[in-house]
Design an enzyme around this catalytic site. Structure first.
Site, PDB file in Angstrom:
ATOM      1  N   ASP A  18       1.070  -1.029  -0.062  1.00  0.00           N
ATOM      2  CA  ASP A  18      -0.029   0.036   0.195  1.00  0.00           C
ATOM      3  C   ASP A  18       1.135   1.394   0.325  1.00  0.00           C
ATOM      4  O   ASP A  18       1.896   1.389   0.639  1.00  0.00           O
ATOM      5  CB  ASP A  18      -0.884  -0.107   1.244  1.00  0.00           C
ATOM      6  CG  ASP A  18      -1.926   0.976   0.964  1.00  0.00           C
ATOM      7  OD1 ASP A  18      -2.289   1.437   0.069  1.00  0.00           O
ATOM      8  OD2 ASP A  18      -2.839   0.951   2.204  1.00  0.00           O
ATOM      9  N   HIS A  35       2.546   3.715  -9.020  1.00  0.00           N
ATOM     10  CA  HIS A  35       2.097   2.274  -9.193  1.00  0.00           C
ATOM     11  C   HIS A  35       3.220   1.642 -10.101  1.00  0.00           C
ATOM     12  O   HIS A  35       3.574   0.564  -9.692  1.00  0.00           O
ATOM     13  CB  HIS A  35       0.670   2.134 -10.222  1.00  0.00           C
ATOM     14  CG  HIS A  35      -0.363   2.520  -9.174  1.00  0.00           C
ATOM     15  ND1 HIS A  35      -0.588   2.105  -8.043  1.00  0.00           N
ATOM     16  CD2 HIS A  35      -1.684   3.193  -9.591  1.00  0.00           C
ATOM     17  CE1 HIS A  35      -1.936   2.322  -7.626  1.00  0.00           C
ATOM     18  NE2 HIS A  35      -2.392   3.122  -8.526  1.00  0.00           N
ATOM     19  N   LEU A 129      11.737 -19.556  -4.690  1.00  0.00           N
ATOM     20  CA  LEU A 129      10.754 -18.709  -4.034  1.00  0.00           C
ATOM     21  C   LEU A 129       9.458 -19.207  -4.741  1.00  0.00           C
ATOM     22  O   LEU A 129       9.264 -19.373  -5.924  1.00  0.00           O
ATOM     23  CB  LEU A 129      10.989 -17.181  -4.330  1.00  0.00           C
ATOM     24  CG  LEU A 129       9.941 -16.473  -3.571  1.00  0.00           C
ATOM     25  CD1 LEU A 129      10.087 -16.456  -1.997  1.00  0.00           C
ATOM     26  CD2 LEU A 129       9.795 -15.077  -4.108  1.00  0.00           C
TER      27      LEU A 129
HETATM   28  C1  FPP Z   1      -1.935   0.458  -3.223  1.00  0.00           C
HETATM   29  O1  FPP Z   1      -1.735   1.824  -3.529  1.00  0.00           O
HETATM   30  C2  FPP Z   1      -1.679  -0.473  -4.045  1.00  0.00           C
HETATM   31  C3  FPP Z   1      -2.565  -0.933  -5.091  1.00  0.00           C
HETATM   32  C4  FPP Z   1      -3.852  -0.628  -5.247  1.00  0.00           C
HETATM   33  C5  FPP Z   1      -2.163  -2.119  -6.058  1.00  0.00           C
HETATM   34  C6  FPP Z   1      -0.500  -2.581  -5.726  1.00  0.00           C
HETATM   35  C7  FPP Z   1       0.137  -2.554  -7.318  1.00  0.00           C
HETATM   36  C8  FPP Z   1       1.368  -2.556  -7.539  1.00  0.00           C
HETATM   37  C9  FPP Z   1       2.245  -2.606  -6.462  1.00  0.00           C
HETATM   38  C10 FPP Z   1       1.746  -2.384  -8.832  1.00  0.00           C
HETATM   39  C11 FPP Z   1       1.521  -3.716  -9.541  1.00  0.00           C
HETATM   40  C12 FPP Z   1       2.105  -4.886  -9.119  1.00  0.00           C
HETATM   41  C13 FPP Z   1       2.478  -6.136  -9.620  1.00  0.00           C
HETATM   42  C14 FPP Z   1       2.697  -7.371  -9.030  1.00  0.00           C
HETATM   43  C15 FPP Z   1       3.569  -5.759 -10.942  1.00  0.00           C
HETATM   44  P1  FPP Z   1      -2.839   2.997  -3.332  1.00  0.00           P
HETATM   45  O2  FPP Z   1      -2.937   3.496  -4.692  1.00  0.00           O
HETATM   46  O3  FPP Z   1      -4.005   2.438  -2.613  1.00  0.00           O
HETATM   47  O4  FPP Z   1      -1.878   3.919  -2.558  1.00  0.00           O
HETATM   48  P2  FPP Z   1      -2.610   5.247  -1.667  1.00  0.00           P
HETATM   49  O5  FPP Z   1      -3.146   4.572  -0.508  1.00  0.00           O
HETATM   50  O6  FPP Z   1      -0.912   6.023  -1.089  1.00  0.00           O
HETATM   51  O7  FPP Z   1      -3.382   5.996  -2.637  1.00  0.00           O
END
Ligand code: FPP
Length: 240
Positions: A18, A35, A129
């Site tokens: 997150d 992202h 892994l």
């Molecule tokens: C939360 O950040 C993260 C996500 C919604 C998705 C996680 C995705 C990735 C790390 C990228 C793609 C993954 C892979 C495996 C290639 P948020 O947008 O909720 O952050 P915020 O709470 O700060 O707005």
């Protein structure tokens, strides 16, 4: 044996990645860049986990709730995921890593589903892994799909209702071949499970850090493992 090698290590670590959006905001960048920084951090963290002795790693990449984000953000995430899964064939070979996707993949685009099938098939014998990517995953949805599979068996007469056990439920979830997580890490300061592996997290230790996912590195993972090593694990009445 070195002192560190004696430390209690989790077999399976699950991560709620997150804080991509806030990482970008802090740098006055668009969310999409957060992202993409988050996606870039996945491979180094797989390597770090393996180097530190972790056998199973599961990351929450896209939840069943994430579809409610803007169309723009959903398509950014889908593109990142597709690029990641396609590029992961080479990464899985290089790192001897088996990759599986958990979640309801039937709602994903055909090309994403094809990329998943290819990657899972290609990496199925790698014994380094064991890496799970949760994609269109929801803990409640996982349980609902498991209940449906079991109901089918009851309906067809294959099993009777009183043969339903906890291990049958576990064995009907997307994680049926994978041990339950020993440690859950959530980055970015939120103290919630957000519908991640609800059944599987029953006895899992939880570690929360304020660090945003793109900044979460090997040192931060070591801190989480240190926290875990100092926990006195209990499974209800009995000790681990
Ligand atoms: C939360 O950040 C993260 C996500 C919604 C998705 C996680 C995705 C990735 C790390 C990228 C793609 C993954 C892979 C495996 C290639 P948020 O947008 O909720 O952050 P915020 O709470 O700060 O707005």
């Amino acid at each position: 044996m070195k002192k560190e090698e004696k430390k209690k290590l989790p077999t399976h670590v699950a991560i709620i990645m997150d804080g991509n959006g806030r990482w970008a905001k802090k740098r006055l960048l668009p969310r999409a860049m957060g992202h993409s920084a988050g996606a870039k951090n996945v491979e180094p963290m797989c390597k770090a986990a393996w180097d530190l002795g972790i056998k199973y790693l599961t990351v929450y990449a896209f939840s069943t709730e994430n579809w409610t984000r803007s169309d723009d953000e959903v398509s950014t995430l889908m593109k990142l995921l597709k690029d990641y899964l396609v590029g992961c064939i080479e990464k899985s070979r290089k790192n001897n890593m088996r990759v599986r996707v958990i979640g309801d993949v039937s709602r994903l685009s055909k090309d994403l589903q094809d990329a998943i099938t290819r990657l899972e098939d290609y990496s199925k014998d790698f014994d380094g892994l064991q890496f799970q990517v949760a994609l269109n995953y929801g803990g409640r949805d996982d349980i609902v799909r498991a209940v449906k599979k079991i109901s089918e068996k009851v309906k067809s007469g294959e099993i009777s209702e009183d043969q339903i056990t906890e291990s049958m439920v576990s064995g009907s979830l997307d994680t049926y071949e994978i041990p339950d997580p020993d440690l859950l890490i959530r980055t970015s300061g939120e103290l919630r499970i957000s519908n991640f592996m609800l059944w599987q997290l029953a006895y899992t230790e939880m570690y929360f850090t304020d660090v945003y996912w793109p900044d979460f590195d090997k040192k931060e993972l070591e801190k989480a493992l240190e926290y875990y090593a100092n926990r006195d694990r209990r499974f209800g009445g009995r000790k681990s």
